[in-house]
Structure formats: structure tokens, C-alpha cells
Design a protein around this motif. Structure first.
Motif, PDB file in Angstrom:
ATOM      1  N   ALA A 165       0.824  -1.206   0.000  1.00  0.00           N
ATOM      2  CA  ALA A 165       0.000   0.000   0.000  1.00  0.00           C
ATOM      3  C   ALA A 165       0.860   1.259   0.000  1.00  0.00           C
ATOM      4  O   ALA A 165       0.635   2.182  -0.788  1.00  0.00           O
ATOM      5  CB  ALA A 165      -0.943  -0.008   1.199  1.00  0.00           C
ATOM      6  N   VAL A 166       1.848   1.320   0.865  1.00  0.00           N
ATOM      7  CA  VAL A 166       2.733   2.489   0.924  1.00  0.00           C
ATOM      8  C   VAL A 166       3.528   2.614  -0.367  1.00  0.00           C
ATOM      9  O   VAL A 166       3.789   3.716  -0.850  1.00  0.00           O
ATOM     10  CB  VAL A 166       3.663   2.403   2.157  1.00  0.00           C
ATOM     11  CG1 VAL A 166       4.749   3.460   2.107  1.00  0.00           C
ATOM     12  CG2 VAL A 166       2.866   2.538   3.435  1.00  0.00           C
ATOM     13  N   THR A 169       2.682   2.259  -3.322  1.00  0.00           N
ATOM     14  CA  THR A 169       1.991   2.883  -4.449  1.00  0.00           C
ATOM     15  C   THR A 169       2.264   4.389  -4.511  1.00  0.00           C
ATOM     16  O   THR A 169       2.073   5.006  -5.554  1.00  0.00           O
ATOM     17  CB  THR A 169       0.463   2.671  -4.382  1.00  0.00           C
ATOM     18  OG1 THR A 169      -0.053   3.316  -3.214  1.00  0.00           O
ATOM     19  CG2 THR A 169       0.122   1.192  -4.384  1.00  0.00           C
ATOM     20  N   PHE A 170       2.696   4.972  -3.404  1.00  0.00           N
ATOM     21  CA  PHE A 170       2.964   6.412  -3.358  1.00  0.00           C
ATOM     22  C   PHE A 170       4.353   6.674  -3.942  1.00  0.00           C
ATOM     23  O   PHE A 170       5.354   6.237  -3.388  1.00  0.00           O
ATOM     24  CB  PHE A 170       2.897   6.914  -1.917  1.00  0.00           C
ATOM     25  CG  PHE A 170       3.068   8.395  -1.795  1.00  0.00           C
ATOM     26  CD1 PHE A 170       2.046   9.253  -2.158  1.00  0.00           C
ATOM     27  CD2 PHE A 170       4.245   8.937  -1.325  1.00  0.00           C
ATOM     28  CE1 PHE A 170       2.191  10.627  -2.043  1.00  0.00           C
ATOM     29  CE2 PHE A 170       4.412  10.314  -1.211  1.00  0.00           C
ATOM     30  CZ  PHE A 170       3.371  11.163  -1.571  1.00  0.00           C
ATOM     31  N   PRO A 171       4.436   7.376  -5.074  1.00  0.00           N
ATOM     32  CA  PRO A 171       5.749   7.631  -5.673  1.00  0.00           C
ATOM     33  C   PRO A 171       6.522   8.679  -4.887  1.00  0.00           C
ATOM     34  O   PRO A 171       5.941   9.595  -4.296  1.00  0.00           O
ATOM     35  CB  PRO A 171       5.403   8.138  -7.075  1.00  0.00           C
ATOM     36  CG  PRO A 171       4.033   8.689  -6.960  1.00  0.00           C
ATOM     37  CD  PRO A 171       3.345   7.921  -5.870  1.00  0.00           C
ATOM     38  N   SER A 172       7.814   8.543  -4.874  1.00  0.00           N
ATOM     39  CA  SER A 172       8.675   9.523  -4.219  1.00  0.00           C
ATOM     40  C   SER A 172       9.905   9.746  -5.075  1.00  0.00           C
ATOM     41  O   SER A 172      10.126   9.058  -6.064  1.00  0.00           O
ATOM     42  CB  SER A 172       9.084   9.034  -2.824  1.00  0.00           C
ATOM     43  OG  SER A 172       9.979   7.948  -2.919  1.00  0.00           O
ATOM     44  N   SER A 202      14.838   7.096   0.229  1.00  0.00           N
ATOM     45  CA  SER A 202      13.668   7.576  -0.500  1.00  0.00           C
ATOM     46  C   SER A 202      12.665   8.252   0.428  1.00  0.00           C
ATOM     47  O   SER A 202      11.764   8.952  -0.046  1.00  0.00           O
ATOM     48  CB  SER A 202      12.995   6.433  -1.273  1.00  0.00           C
ATOM     49  OG  SER A 202      12.544   5.447  -0.378  1.00  0.00           O
ATOM     50  N   SER A 240      11.409  14.484   2.859  1.00  0.00           N
ATOM     51  CA  SER A 240      10.332  15.450   2.656  1.00  0.00           C
ATOM     52  C   SER A 240      10.722  16.809   3.217  1.00  0.00           C
ATOM     53  O   SER A 240      11.566  16.909   4.116  1.00  0.00           O
ATOM     54  CB  SER A 240       9.069  14.952   3.371  1.00  0.00           C
ATOM     55  OG  SER A 240       8.006  15.850   3.197  1.00  0.00           O
ATOM     56  N   GLN A 294       8.863   3.973  -6.962  1.00  0.00           N
ATOM     57  CA  GLN A 294       7.515   3.512  -6.664  1.00  0.00           C
ATOM     58  C   GLN A 294       7.486   1.994  -6.733  1.00  0.00           C
ATOM     59  O   GLN A 294       8.101   1.385  -7.622  1.00  0.00           O
ATOM     60  CB  GLN A 294       6.499   4.095  -7.649  1.00  0.00           C
ATOM     61  CG  GLN A 294       5.076   3.708  -7.325  1.00  0.00           C
ATOM     62  CD  GLN A 294       4.101   4.105  -8.409  1.00  0.00           C
ATOM     63  OE1 GLN A 294       4.446   4.127  -9.583  1.00  0.00           O
ATOM     64  NE2 GLN A 294       2.877   4.399  -8.015  1.00  0.00           N
ATOM     65  N   ARG A 295       6.765   1.396  -5.795  1.00  0.00           N
ATOM     66  CA  ARG A 295       6.607  -0.059  -5.732  1.00  0.00           C
ATOM     67  C   ARG A 295       7.938  -0.802  -5.792  1.00  0.00           C
ATOM     68  O   ARG A 295       8.085  -1.801  -6.487  1.00  0.00           O
ATOM     69  CB  ARG A 295       5.658  -0.542  -6.819  1.00  0.00           C
ATOM     70  CG  ARG A 295       4.247  -0.072  -6.599  1.00  0.00           C
ATOM     71  CD  ARG A 295       3.271  -0.720  -7.541  1.00  0.00           C
ATOM     72  NE  ARG A 295       1.918  -0.383  -7.087  1.00  0.00           N
ATOM     73  CZ  ARG A 295       0.908  -0.168  -7.896  1.00  0.00           C
ATOM     74  NH1 ARG A 295       1.062  -0.274  -9.197  1.00  0.00           N
ATOM     75  NH2 ARG A 295      -0.264   0.135  -7.404  1.00  0.00           N
TER      76      ARG A 295
END
Length: 154
Positions: A4-5, A7-10, A29, A32, A142-143
């Protein structure tokens, strides 16, 4: 949770410091913006990282936001048991920390706080200086995979 986490691209960063006159660096990664005034960023480092003991409160730190095409550097700085800086073009700015040449953006400063966060340590960094590379697009994560940008189809 990981799926789930994931899926959030960074973006992908290389975090560096110096210890005993030697450069130390790792791929991170979890990065922020934290505050604009004062200028601060936050990153999270796995507690199992061999570089974590060097990332202490008061330590100088450099953060390079990797650009498109620098995926090999992300992999190199996440590999254990090698000279992570071998063949890497670096520049030195604030407090002599190594920054990756050609990165999309960079931050130089000092670690202010370290907090426990489950299986990671959360580090806050006071930013003394930062900059960007004109028109550079950041590398994406991501992923569990590193990606360059897809051509804009609009």
C-alpha cells in the motif's frame, strides 16, 4: 503495508556525511520538506543501515535529489560492502559534505534531531544552503522500483 505504501511515488536521494575525514553515503527515499522558516527537511533511515551510526545530531549532512538517469547511483549507494563513492562525480559545498554532481536538487545542513520511528530513525535537518539544477527532472521511486519520467503525451 509495504504494498500500500509502495503505491505512493517519491523521489530518490543520496544522503551523505563525513566521519574521520571520510565520506559516508546511502540511498534514502523517505525524504520530505518539513519547514520553510526555519528551513528544514526530514528523512527516515532504516535502523539496520550501516550508515545510520554516522548520522548523529550535529553531524553535517548533504542530501542530493537524484535526477533522471542517475538510477545506477541509487543502486550503488544502497549496496553494502563496496566503496559507494567509487567513480562518482561529487561537489562539495557547505561544511564540505559530498553532493552528487548533476543532481536535480541539493541540500546542505546539519542534523538537528533524531527520533525513534518503528524500524526507522527520523532525522530532522536544518538546511543552511540548497539549490537546483535547471530543468532537471528527479528520479522516481515507486513499488520498490526506480523509474525515469515517461515522455509527456499531452
Amino acid at each position: 503495508m509495504r504494498a500500500a505504501v509502495g503505491t505512493f511515488p517519491s523521489g530518490v536521494t543520496i544522503v551523505t556525511t563525513r566521519s574521520g575525514g571520510e565520506d559516508v553515503g546511502l540511498t534514502v527515499s523517505a525524504f520530505s520538506s518539513l519547514s520553510l522558516e526555519p528551513a528544514m527537511v526530514v528523512l527516515s533511515v532504516d535502523n539496520g543501515s550501516t550508515s545510520l551510526p554516522y548520522l548523529t545530531v550535529g553531524a553535517p549532512v548533504g542530501i542530493s535529489v537524484l535526477a533522471e538517469g542517475q538510477g545506477g547511483l541509487a543502486r550503488q549507494f544502497s549496496t553494502r560492502g563496496i566503496d559507494r563513492f567509487a567513480g562518482v562525480d561529487i561537489v562539495r559545498r557547505n561544511r564540505e559534505v559530498a553532493l552528487i554532481e548533476g543532481a536535480a536538487a541539493w541540500f546542505a545542513g546539519e542534523i538537528v534531531n533524531a527520533f525513534p520511528g518503528g524500524d526507522h530513525t527520523i532525522l530532522t535537518v536544518s538546511v543552511a544552503d540548497c539549490g537546483t539544477e535547471d530543468d532537471a527532472r528527479p528520479l522516481l521511486y515507486q513499488r520498490g522500483r526506480i523509474h525515469d519520467w515517461v515522455a509527456d503525451e499531452s
